[in-house]
Scaffold this active site. Structure first.
Site, PDB file in Angstrom:
ATOM      1  N   GLU A 124      47.798  48.709  39.629  1.00  0.00           N
ATOM      2  CA  GLU A 124      48.680  47.721  39.018  1.00  0.00           C
ATOM      3  C   GLU A 124      48.660  47.810  37.495  1.00  0.00           C
ATOM      4  O   GLU A 124      47.621  48.099  36.902  1.00  0.00           O
ATOM      5  CB  GLU A 124      48.202  46.318  39.365  1.00  0.00           C
ATOM      6  N   CYS A 137      48.602  45.487  30.148  1.00  0.00           N
ATOM      7  CA  CYS A 137      47.264  45.446  30.739  1.00  0.00           C
ATOM      8  C   CYS A 137      47.146  46.623  31.717  1.00  0.00           C
ATOM      9  O   CYS A 137      47.894  46.721  32.684  1.00  0.00           O
ATOM     10  CB  CYS A 137      47.093  44.104  31.449  1.00  0.00           C
ATOM     11  N   CYS A 144      37.268  48.426  42.520  1.00  0.00           N
ATOM     12  CA  CYS A 144      36.173  48.282  41.555  1.00  0.00           C
ATOM     13  C   CYS A 144      34.861  48.259  42.317  1.00  0.00           C
ATOM     14  O   CYS A 144      34.783  47.686  43.405  1.00  0.00           O
ATOM     15  CB  CYS A 144      36.358  46.989  40.763  1.00  0.00           C
ATOM     16  N   CYS A 148      32.473  40.946  40.878  1.00  0.00           N
ATOM     17  CA  CYS A 148      32.501  39.662  40.172  1.00  0.00           C
ATOM     18  C   CYS A 148      33.152  38.633  41.117  1.00  0.00           C
ATOM     19  O   CYS A 148      34.254  38.875  41.625  1.00  0.00           O
ATOM     20  CB  CYS A 148      33.278  39.793  38.871  1.00  0.00           C
ATOM     21  N   CYS A 151      36.803  37.326  40.813  1.00  0.00           N
ATOM     22  CA  CYS A 151      37.861  38.319  40.546  1.00  0.00           C
ATOM     23  C   CYS A 151      38.411  38.900  41.839  1.00  0.00           C
ATOM     24  O   CYS A 151      37.652  39.332  42.709  1.00  0.00           O
ATOM     25  CB  CYS A 151      37.294  39.432  39.673  1.00  0.00           C
ATOM     26  N   CYS A 382      44.810  40.135  38.238  1.00  0.00           N
ATOM     27  CA  CYS A 382      44.674  41.527  38.635  1.00  0.00           C
ATOM     28  C   CYS A 382      44.215  41.664  40.076  1.00  0.00           C
ATOM     29  O   CYS A 382      43.444  40.885  40.585  1.00  0.00           O
ATOM     30  CB  CYS A 382      43.791  42.302  37.670  1.00  0.00           C
TER      31      CYS A 382
HETATM   32  S1  SF4 Z   1      36.169  41.418  36.663  1.00  0.00           S
HETATM   33 FE1  SF4 Z   1      36.965  42.376  38.559  1.00  0.00          FE
HETATM   34  S2  SF4 Z   1      37.788  44.365  37.898  1.00  0.00           S
HETATM   35 FE2  SF4 Z   1      36.467  43.590  36.222  1.00  0.00          FE
HETATM   36  S3  SF4 Z   1      34.456  44.500  36.640  1.00  0.00           S
HETATM   37 FE3  SF4 Z   1      34.438  42.488  37.664  1.00  0.00          FE
HETATM   38  S4  SF4 Z   1      35.157  42.932  39.776  1.00  0.00           S
HETATM   39 FE4  SF4 Z   1      35.654  44.726  38.533  1.00  0.00          FE
END
Ligand code: SF4
Length: 412
Positions: A124, A137, A144, A148, A151, A382
């Protein structure tokens, strides 16, 4: 920002731009350093004495004129163009989906070809127009490896790192779609800044942890900021990390862009939960690395991103600890109202709480802008578009896998 028309949210289903090279194994010339491009040309028989001139011609066409077809390179001899076509590609990724929010935010789901082994991948890219600036962005990984907890991308497993071509192609494609190359028209109804450029800033804040893909991110950003090509100012390029401490110094030293830290908590116990990389690189190490960031000054401050989660990290005690923690670091604190996604356990803090938090930090001497929620009607946080699209296009994927098994490529 020039707002020529209020757009209703539009969703355009794919493919908008089909990539003829989707299953091509031809390497791309996008995202190579000049030296890499010179070597690629030499390998295909371009005489040594012509190489420098050819690289400079290609650089101009790719990064100043923004062409995606060798035939558009009118000052390159026809036989040279045929040779380039036979061995390389400069095609853009396929646009699987494009969404335009009624606040002008644009979001693309892009599909990159496998380039030999593996399968196509999707990422994206989001464009956010504001008064006087347009920020893109960009993603650095597919999925990933970090998790987190607030997220949405963190719920999607890492598939692989993006190449420098794929990182840079997000910028090129956005500039195509916004009419941001010389001689191109801005699409009707587009929300864009009134200045000469439509993409003025880039932030490596899309899917993935950019410092887990250091070399490709570095190559792509050095090309994006090259003064003879795309020419973005390094002060308008921000790399955001969740805290990969060993790579932070190198980022300043070797890339020289602005740094943002995905902070979100001011106590290790809470940050271990919200940003689990904190268990490896706790707050003290992270902030020491920030203090040592090359060319840090009041004019080149570090941005600390802080997502506002109701009853989790939004108390005045947290605000107080935050200002104590950042003492001595030229910093700006971006407060981000949490943008909920399906399945999350978090809620966004109340607006009054966010304002109180911001006021406290502001009185302590830090700029503390509250990021305006953007593109909520198009799931602009995201990872969200990709997840939605994964659900919708299962049939398409099965068809692709059947084709791979039939011998058109190799599954990974
Ligand atoms: S915020 Fe989301 S994309 Fe960024 S490092 Fe943490 S899990 Fe990965």
């Amino acid at each position: 920002m020039s707002v020529s028309a209020a757009l209703a949210p539009v969703e355009i289903k794919a493919p908008l731009v089909a990539n003829p090279d989707l299953f091509s194994a031809k390497p791309s010339l996008i995202g190579l350093t000049r030296e890499m491009m010179a070597n690629a040309l030499k390998e295909k028989g371009v005489p040594e004495k012509q190489v420098r001139m050819r690289v400079s011609q290609l650089w101009h066409w790719l990064y100043i004129r923004g062409v995606s077809d060798f035939d558009a390179m009118t000052n390159v001899a026809k036989d040279m163009r045929e040779m380039l076509k036979a061995h390389f590609t400069i095609a853009r990724p396929e646009i699987v989906e494009e969404q335009v929010s009624n606040d002008g935010t644009r979001k693309w789901l892009l599909r990159f070809p496998p380039r030999g082994a593996g399968r196509p991948v999707e990422v994206e890219t989001v464009y956010i127009p504001e008064e006087g600036r347009g920020t893109l962005c960009i993603s650095s990984q597919v999925g990933c490896s970090l998790t987190c907890s607030f997220c949405h991308t963190g719920t999607q497993k890492l598939v692989r790192n993006l190449t420098s071509e794929e990182i840079l192609a997000q910028l090129l494609l956005a500039r195509d779609r916004l009419g941001d190359f010389p001689g191109a028209d801005t699409p009707p109804g587009a929300f864009v800044p009134t200045g000469e450029r439509k993409v003025t800033n880039i932030v490596m804040m899309g899917m993935g942890e950019p410092l887990y893909n250091f070399e490709s991110v570095k190559t792509a950003l050095l090309i994006a900021t090259d003064g003879d090509g795309l020419s973005l100012s390094k002060r308008r390029v921000t790399l955001s990390t969740s805290g990969v401490v060993p790579e932070i110094y190198r980022t300043g030293e070797e890339i020289g862009v602005m740094l943002a830290i995905s902070l979100h908590a001011v106590r290790d116990e809470l940050r271990d939960m919200l940003v689990p990389i904190n268990k490896k690189y706790p707050l003290k190490d992270l902030l020491d690395a920030c203090r040592a960031y090359p060319s840090l000054s009041n004019a080149r401050r570090i941005t600390f991103e802080y997502v506002m989660l109701k009853d989790v990290n939004d108390s005045l005690e947290d605000a107080k600890l935050l200002t104590q923690l950042l003492k001595g670091i030229p910093a700006k604190i971006n407060l981000i109202p949490f943008n909920p996604w399906p399945g999350t356990n978090y809620q966004c803090s109340d607006w009054a709480t966010i304002e109180k938090f911001a006021d406290f930090i502001n009185q302590a001497g830090y700029a503390s802008p509250i990021r305006t929620p953007r593109g909520r009607d198009i799931l602009a946080a995201c990872g969200q578009l990709k997840s939605e699209s994964e659900r919708m296009r299962k049939t398409e994927r099965l068809a692709f896998e059947a084709m791979m098994i039939a011998g058109h490529g190799e599954d990974d």
